[in-house]
Design a protein around this motif. Structure first.
Motif, PDB file in Angstrom:
ATOM      1  N   PHE A 245     -11.693   0.041  -4.277  1.00 48.33           N
ATOM      2  CA  PHE A 245     -10.236   0.016  -4.179  1.00 48.33           C
ATOM      3  C   PHE A 245      -9.661  -1.223  -4.857  1.00 48.33           C
ATOM      4  O   PHE A 245      -8.682  -1.149  -5.609  1.00 48.33           O
ATOM      5  N   VAL A 246     -10.306  -2.386  -4.609  1.00 48.30           N
ATOM      6  CA  VAL A 246      -9.844  -3.627  -5.237  1.00 48.30           C
ATOM      7  C   VAL A 246      -9.972  -3.531  -6.753  1.00 48.30           C
ATOM      8  O   VAL A 246      -9.077  -3.943  -7.512  1.00 48.30           O
ATOM      9  N   ASP A 247     -11.101  -2.987  -7.218  1.00 51.95           N
ATOM     10  CA  ASP A 247     -11.297  -2.851  -8.664  1.00 51.95           C
ATOM     11  C   ASP A 247     -10.264  -1.902  -9.262  1.00 51.95           C
ATOM     12  O   ASP A 247      -9.737  -2.144 -10.354  1.00 51.95           O
ATOM     13  N   GLY A 248      -9.950  -0.830  -8.534  1.00 59.12           N
ATOM     14  CA  GLY A 248      -8.922   0.091  -9.013  1.00 59.12           C
ATOM     15  C   GLY A 248      -7.546  -0.568  -9.064  1.00 59.12           C
ATOM     16  O   GLY A 248      -6.767  -0.321  -9.992  1.00 59.12           O
ATOM     17  N   LEU A 249      -7.251  -1.429  -8.064  1.00 60.63           N
ATOM     18  CA  LEU A 249      -5.972  -2.143  -8.077  1.00 60.63           C
ATOM     19  C   LEU A 249      -5.896  -3.106  -9.254  1.00 60.63           C
ATOM     20  O   LEU A 249      -4.854  -3.223  -9.915  1.00 60.63           O
ATOM     21  N   GLU A 250      -6.990  -3.818  -9.510  1.00 61.30           N
ATOM     22  CA  GLU A 250      -6.987  -4.800 -10.592  1.00 61.30           C
ATOM     23  C   GLU A 250      -6.824  -4.141 -11.949  1.00 61.30           C
ATOM     24  O   GLU A 250      -6.191  -4.693 -12.852  1.00 61.30           O
ATOM     25  N   HIS A 251      -7.409  -2.945 -12.109  1.00 63.25           N
ATOM     26  CA  HIS A 251      -7.323  -2.252 -13.397  1.00 63.25           C
ATOM     27  C   HIS A 251      -6.240  -1.177 -13.401  1.00 63.25           C
ATOM     28  O   HIS A 251      -6.071  -0.472 -14.392  1.00 63.25           O
ATOM     29  N   ARG A 252      -5.503  -1.033 -12.262  1.00 62.77           N
ATOM     30  CA  ARG A 252      -4.436  -0.040 -12.143  1.00 62.77           C
ATOM     31  C   ARG A 252      -4.934   1.356 -12.521  1.00 62.77           C
ATOM     32  O   ARG A 252      -4.296   2.090 -13.279  1.00 62.77           O
ATOM     33  N   ASP A 253      -6.102   1.674 -11.982  1.00 62.40           N
ATOM     34  CA  ASP A 253      -6.694   2.980 -12.226  1.00 62.40           C
ATOM     35  C   ASP A 253      -6.132   3.950 -11.183  1.00 62.40           C
ATOM     36  O   ASP A 253      -6.530   3.943 -10.012  1.00 62.40           O
ATOM     37  N   ALA A 254      -5.165   4.774 -11.594  1.00 69.80           N
ATOM     38  CA  ALA A 254      -4.468   5.647 -10.650  1.00 69.80           C
ATOM     39  C   ALA A 254      -5.414   6.637  -9.981  1.00 69.80           C
ATOM     40  O   ALA A 254      -5.334   6.870  -8.769  1.00 69.80           O
ATOM     41  N   ASN A 255      -6.339   7.214 -10.745  1.00 70.93           N
ATOM     42  CA  ASN A 255      -7.268   8.198 -10.172  1.00 70.93           C
ATOM     43  C   ASN A 255      -8.181   7.547  -9.137  1.00 70.93           C
ATOM     44  O   ASN A 255      -8.403   8.088  -8.047  1.00 70.93           O
ATOM     45  N   ALA A 256      -8.723   6.393  -9.474  1.00 72.68           N
ATOM     46  CA  ALA A 256      -9.606   5.706  -8.536  1.00 72.68           C
ATOM     47  C   ALA A 256      -8.848   5.303  -7.285  1.00 72.68           C
ATOM     48  O   ALA A 256      -9.349   5.433  -6.149  1.00 72.68           O
TER      49      ALA A 256
END
Length: 752
Positions: A245-256
């Motif tokens: 979740f943190v990695d998705g937030l940092e990269h703004r990965d909407a799907n993740a």
């Protein structure tokens, strides 16, 4: 066959010279004996009030004999059937025995059948119980097997996750190089973060299923033995889900992010996602805007104002948080259980303000406090603008952090400070021992719309302060309205108490009324002028301003507000007559000082040879001088309205004329009594001396001279009243005075 029962000798229904045998008196009603609630004692007690006891007894015996006769007739009529009854009942016992045998046999068969059915029922019940127990055991066994399979499946899926978060934190990689196996296939070029989040969502779904199984299989040894495996799997899931979740937030990965949020929702662990978003994204942003903690010295805080901070926070939310909010608010996504605005953003903002700018919540500086409070309300309204529905807004306002945030603003203390500030300003001015004119009284002529006294100007300033934008709080508008009405009441009480103290001649036990004792009539004009101005302002611009601020309220509430303010304005206006009366009393006392010179008329004409007067006395011109000087003064000409001036002149003229009449009537009465006594003395002396008693009859008496002088005086007084615009003939006391001193031929018509 038995003989019939002998009947009583039969008589004809009627005997000669007597009534029929079956006749009864009107008061005797046999039908009452057949009533179900017949009471013999009550029946006898009722009849004894008008029927002798012997007569009643005789009638009852006669009725009994009649009943016996009828009974015998009935028996004799059916006597044959009565006797044959005994012959028909022969061998009844044998018939009963014959009927009893089949009945007993039937009962025995029924008992046997009942026992058989009961046995079958018991056997069936036991079978059903065994079947139920077997089904429950099977369900538990299946539940345990499912639990075991789910735990094994979760562990297997967790093993597929990278052991180190760095293995998948770089985004797109070649899955073949990482030896990542998912569903037995390997895809090159697939986004590892998306696949990882999908796998985590699947594991979370299985964990949710596992929680369901555990909740239905508690306290079982098998589950207790698997508890460590379950806890280990849960911890690994939480850690992996958090990293993803943190990695998705940092990269703004909407799907993740979407998959991770669904995973958090599946395991009912929304709080962890909100906390991760708060610490990872929100906290660094807020730290830059409102430095606190270790970065306090580097942040260079600029006071406790929050308006600029909120503007920066809004920009940060728009730039760095909106993407997550849009994902969580996506329709039919099932992510409505998350509230990042409240539990992440607002929570971090509240914490930052408490640590970095605690003075922002302090009502000790009311102006800054209110500015921060209104900025905070605007910020909350901005946050509510992100919600897609009213239901979501209502849920946001019900959150614990929202309630905690609103509790920080102690509006009760703020209002108390404003109350002391506003009410204290008016009290300090009203405590002055004299009226204090304002320094900028206009010097022009004519009516002036400006207030002339500092007390009145302070009241208007305090009223306007209650509803200034930088003072009023709409949620406390009822308290500010009450404060406004209290200010009006305090000013009215100050005036009425001062006027009462002036009328008594001392302040007594009411400090703060000293101003009224030392105030001259001209200064009361300032008060009348100010009251008129205050009434106009309060019921005009002030009322419109208040109603405009409260325009969002219902029509019923607005009407109550309007009526209460109008009532306060009318209470001020109602004090004008009392002030005019105070001015009149002061002017009348000054005029009465000149009227007391009336007593010199008696000394002028008593026992003197002065001829009849031909002109008025000098004192007359001074009687109305105080009133004329008052009216001709600059203050009255400038500040006193025409209607108030006319009312004051008429009231003063009426009161002065009344005093004039009292003094003149008393003077004439004393003169006439004295004249009568002297005349009797002269007549006695003349009779003793033999003088002619008719000598003095043709001379004018001293009383006539006094009355003539008074008549000339009141004519001049009437002319002076006419100069002031008062028709003396319309004053009752003047007409009485005219009739008292005018010559007989001029009493009917008043003219000057």
């Amino acid at each position: 066959m038995a003989d019939p029962i002998p009947s009583a000798p039969h008589r004809s229904n009627t005997d000669f010279f007597s009534d029929p045998l079956d006749s009864h008196p009107l008061w005797f009603k046999p039908a009452l004996f057949l009533s179900p609630d017949f009471d013999s004692e009550a029946y006898i007690s009722d009849l004894r009030t008008f029927v002798p006891f012997d007569t009643l007894r005789s009638e009852l015996q006669s009725y009994l004999a009649s009943l016996n006769h009828d009974l015998i007739d009935l028996i004799n009529r059916d006597y044959a059937d009565f006797v044959n009854l005994s012959t028909k009942l022969v061998d009844v016992d044998s018939a009963v025995v014959r009927m009893r045998a089949p009945l007993l046999e039937l009962r025995e068969k029924i008992d046997q059948f009942r026992g058989s059915v009961q046995g079958s029922l018991v056997a069936l019940t036991n079978g059903l119980k065994q079947r139920s127990e077997a089904a429950e055991a099977r369900e538990i066994l299946e539940l345990l097997l499912d639990t075991f399979h789910v735990v094994s499946k979760v562990e297997k899926l967790i093993k597929e996750l990278p052991s180190v978060p760095a293995d998948w934190s770089n985004g797109d990689v070649n899955l073949a190089e990482k030896n990542f196996i998912s569903n037995g296939t390997t895809e090159n070029g697939t986004n590892l973060r998306d696949t990882q989040s999908m796998l985590l969502e699947r594991i979370a779904s299985e964990m949710n299923r596992l929680k369901f199984y555990i909740a239905h299989a508690q306290n079982l040894p098998f589950i207790e033995n698997m508890e460590k495996r379950i806890q280990g799997a849960s911890l690994l899931l939480d850690a992996s889900l958090g990293h993803c979740f943190v990695d998705g937030l940092e990269h703004r990965d909407a799907n993740a992010i979407y998959n991770c949020l669904r995973a958090y929702a599946a395991v009912d662990n929304t709080r962890s996602a909100e906390e991760l978003f708060q610490t990872t994204i929100v906290a660094p942003l807020i730290q830059k805007v409102i430095p606190h903690g270790a970065s306090w010295a580097d942040g260079k805080p600029s006071g406790d104002e929050l308006e600029n901070d909120y503007q920066q926070i809004k920009q940060c939310i728009q730039k760095d948080c909106k993407f997550l909010l849009e994902i969580s608010f996506e329709e039919n996504s099932g992510l409505h259980v998350f509230d990042f605005l409240a539990n992440s953003i607002l929570k971090e903002v509240l914490s930052a303000i408490q640590k970095g700018k605690p003075g922002a919540f302090s009502p000790g500086r009311p102006t800054e406090f209110l500015k921060n409070y209104k900025s905070s309300l605007e910020f909350l309204a901005h946050l509510e603008g992100y919600f897609p529905s009213r239901a979501a807004v209502s849920k946001f306002r019900a959150e614990a952090v929202y309630i905690e945030f609103m509790k920080q603003w102690n509006l009760g203390v703020y209002f108390s400070l404003r109350f002391q500030e506003i009410a204290g300003a008016l009290d300090s001015v009203l405590a002055a021992t004299s009226l204090v004119p304002v320094h900028n009284i206009p010097s022009g002529q004519g009516d002036s719309p400006d207030l002339t006294l500092k007390q009145s100007a302070t009241l208007l300033e305090c009223l306007e302060s209650c509803w200034r934008e930088d003072v009023v709080v709409l949620s406390y508008s009822d308290k500010f309205l009450r404060l406004s009405l209290q200010l009006l009441s305090r000013y009215s009480s100050w005036l009425s108490s001062g006027l009462a103290a002036r009328k008594r001649g001392n302040t007594g036990s009411n400090p703060g009324c000293e101003w009224a004792i030392s105030t001259v009539p001209d200064e009361f004009i300032y008060i009348i002028h100010d009251i008129n101005c205050l009434h106009t302002r309060v019921c005009g611009d002030f009322l419109e301003h208040v109603l405009e601020l409260l325009s969002s309220c219902s029509a019923d509430i607005l009407d109550h507000v309007k009526q209460s303010i109008l009532h306060g304005g009318k209470a001020l206006d109602a004090l004008v007559p009392a002030i005019i009366n105070t001015i009149v009393e002061t002017l009348v006392e000054k005029s009465v000082e000149d009227l007391r010179q009336l007593k010199g008329i008696t000394a002028t004409y008593r026992m003197t040879n002065k001829p009849l007067p031909v002109r008025h006395s000098p004192y007359v011109s001074g009687v109305l001088r105080p009133l004329k000087v008052f009216l001709d003064g600059e203050r009255a000409s400038r500040y006193l309205k025409e209607d108030a001036k006319n009312e004051l002149v008429l009231s003063a003229a009426t009161e002065i004329t009344g005093r004039y009449y009292e003094l003149a009537a008393d003077l004439v009465s004393v003169a006439r009594r004295t004249e009568t006594s002297l005349q009797r003395i002269r007549q006695g002396a003349q009779r003793r001396g033999g003088a002619n008693a008719d000598v003095l009859d043709h001379n004018v008496s001293d009383t006539d001279k006094i009355c003539m002088q008074l008549f000339l005086d009141i004519q001049e007084y009437g002319r002076n009243l006419a100069v002031l615009g008062v028709d003396a003939a319309n004053i009752k006391s003047y007409r009485s005075l005219w009739e008292c001193v005018a010559p007989a031929d001029r009493r009917s018509v008043i003219n000057f």
